[in-house]
Design an enzyme around this catalytic site. Sequence first.
Site, PDB file in Angstrom:
ATOM      1  N   PHE A 140       0.851  -1.203   0.000  1.00  0.00           N
ATOM      2  CA  PHE A 140       0.000   0.000   0.000  1.00  0.00           C
ATOM      3  C   PHE A 140       0.878   1.241   0.000  1.00  0.00           C
ATOM      4  O   PHE A 140       1.777   1.369   0.816  1.00  0.00           O
ATOM      5  CB  PHE A 140      -0.929   0.020   1.215  1.00  0.00           C
ATOM      6  CG  PHE A 140      -1.883   1.188   1.176  1.00  0.00           C
ATOM      7  CD1 PHE A 140      -3.010   1.154   0.363  1.00  0.00           C
ATOM      8  CD2 PHE A 140      -1.635   2.336   1.914  1.00  0.00           C
ATOM      9  CE1 PHE A 140      -3.881   2.246   0.297  1.00  0.00           C
ATOM     10  CE2 PHE A 140      -2.502   3.429   1.858  1.00  0.00           C
ATOM     11  CZ  PHE A 140      -3.622   3.377   1.042  1.00  0.00           C
ATOM     12  N   ASP A 225       9.024   2.614   1.432  1.00  0.00           N
ATOM     13  CA  ASP A 225       7.879   3.385   1.885  1.00  0.00           C
ATOM     14  C   ASP A 225       7.759   3.177   3.397  1.00  0.00           C
ATOM     15  O   ASP A 225       7.280   2.138   3.859  1.00  0.00           O
ATOM     16  CB  ASP A 225       6.616   2.920   1.150  1.00  0.00           C
ATOM     17  CG  ASP A 225       5.366   3.651   1.633  1.00  0.00           C
ATOM     18  OD1 ASP A 225       5.421   4.314   2.688  1.00  0.00           O
ATOM     19  OD2 ASP A 225       4.325   3.535   0.953  1.00  0.00           O
ATOM     20  N   LYS A 254       2.593   9.967   7.933  1.00  0.00           N
ATOM     21  CA  LYS A 254       1.835   9.604   9.135  1.00  0.00           C
ATOM     22  C   LYS A 254       2.399  10.202  10.436  1.00  0.00           C
ATOM     23  O   LYS A 254       2.073  11.319  10.766  1.00  0.00           O
ATOM     24  CB  LYS A 254       1.699   8.084   9.223  1.00  0.00           C
ATOM     25  CG  LYS A 254       0.734   7.532   8.157  1.00  0.00           C
ATOM     26  CD  LYS A 254       0.167   6.176   8.513  1.00  0.00           C
ATOM     27  CE  LYS A 254      -1.017   5.827   7.628  1.00  0.00           C
ATOM     28  NZ  LYS A 254      -0.725   5.015   6.459  1.00  0.00           N
TER      29      LYS A 254
HETATM   30  C1  LIG Z   1      -0.979   5.337   5.029  1.00  0.00           C
HETATM   31  C2  LIG Z   1       0.058   4.918   4.034  1.00  0.00           C
HETATM   32  C3  LIG Z   1       0.263   5.634   2.841  1.00  0.00           C
HETATM   33  C4  LIG Z   1      -0.641   6.772   2.424  1.00  0.00           C
HETATM   34  O1  LIG Z   1      -0.500   7.889   3.228  1.00  0.00           O
HETATM   35  P1  LIG Z   1      -1.560   9.094   3.065  1.00  0.00           P
HETATM   36  O2  LIG Z   1      -1.054  10.119   4.044  1.00  0.00           O
HETATM   37  O3  LIG Z   1      -2.894   8.541   3.396  1.00  0.00           O
HETATM   38  O4  LIG Z   1      -1.494   9.566   1.669  1.00  0.00           O
HETATM   39  C5  LIG Z   1       1.294   5.258   2.019  1.00  0.00           C
HETATM   40  N1  LIG Z   1       2.089   4.218   2.331  1.00  0.00           N
HETATM   41  C6  LIG Z   1       1.927   3.497   3.454  1.00  0.00           C
HETATM   42  C7  LIG Z   1       2.855   2.373   3.764  1.00  0.00           C
HETATM   43  C8  LIG Z   1       0.900   3.814   4.338  1.00  0.00           C
HETATM   44  O5  LIG Z   1       0.714   3.079   5.443  1.00  0.00           O
END
Ligand SMILES: *Cc1c(COP(=O)(O)O)cnc(C)c1O
Length: 404
Positions: A140, A225, A254
């Site tokens: 994700f 990420d 986050k």
């Molecule tokens: C939450 C998340 C995102 C997206 O972040 P947003 O601030 O909602 O755009 C991207 N990568 C990972 C691994 C995440 O957990």
Amino acid sequence: MTNQFPVNRALFDDVMVPNYSPSAVIPVRGEGSRVWDQEDREFIDLAGGIAVTCLGHCHPALVSALKDQGERIWHLSNVMTNEPALRLAKKIVDNTFADKVYFANSGAESNEAAFKLARRWALDVHGEDKSQIIAFKQGFHGRTFFTVTVGGQEVYSDGFGPKPGDIFHAEYNNLDSVKALISDKTCAVVMEPLQGEGGIVSPTDEFVKGVRELCDQHNALLVFDEVQTGVGRTGDLYAYMGLGVTPDILTTAKALGGGFPIGAMITTTEIAKHLKIGTHGSTYGGNPLACAIAEAAFDTVNTPEVLDGVKAKAKIIVDALNTINSKHNVFSEIRGKGLLIGAVLNEKYQGKAKDFLNAAMDEGAMTLVAGANIVRFAPSLVIPDGDITEGLERFERAVAKLTQ
Ligand SMILES: *Cc1c(COP(=O)(O)O)cnc(C)c1O
């Protein structure tokens, strides 16, 4: 505040786009790891706004930074730089592999910058044929069209017309599946150093090291990420530090702002230089208000007390979940790292994670899910031990009700 109309859950259905289905509870106030709703019912927050409020609610250091900067200057645009952005960037650079920072406002935006940079780097250095991105099934990376396409769940990316191309998906923890896709046409391999949304899946040492080696062999960039794993969540400042593998580009969001929107893409000087003047940008990215709050969050988290505390608090939660399981027999596995914990429901409770979340809410404990079969916990990194114990007592009452 008095309202001229009822502000309640029903109003959501009236005025909001129906892409979410929020709970009936509307929190209005928070302090540390406790939250109160409109009726003044109290909850213990074991969810942290999805791994965001890393210092709980209204942490004094963050409130102070917010007030202080709020009375100085909020926004300038990138026509000028500002002190909080420079200070935060310097601290990130001094504490990570990176030499350069690009600020954004969210995880998806940070990833968008990372993927565009990887493509631009490959084009500049190796030419047009090197545009393939390898990512992972169940991964994700956010909800913009590029990031959702790199993400490994078609349910999120289908139905919006033609997708950005040259993106392939391997299986997480399966090095052969990466070997089968990687070539000199690969510009980047994108991975979470612990899959969050995809089900709290840790990589094996062999897998991450193997991916790093494959990237080196094929002159591909490794993009981590760390939007969910970053800023202390796993007990290291960034998860890569605990894996013994260094990426070329890393994204963080986050928890970076501790509840205030900010994200960043960080990399080396050599790679960063391909994001030349005018190639990318963001109106709000790196604004003084967000950066001042993030600086306070970063300073507070990046201490041995907080990072060691994560490991100790994680143990209390895992032990408590194991005890709950020994009494009620609901989980097949408790997994994750630091304060990113997944309790995997066993055969008997498949597909029921949301029921556990709802039952816990009824008992006054906020939890998360990661897919239909996993109850996820991502509390504040400084949640008091007493709140953990009481929160899990409430969670146990929910489990007891569900299993009766
Ligand atoms: C939450 C998340 C995102 C997206 O972040 P947003 O601030 O909602 O755009 C991207 N990568 C990972 C691994 C995440 O957990």
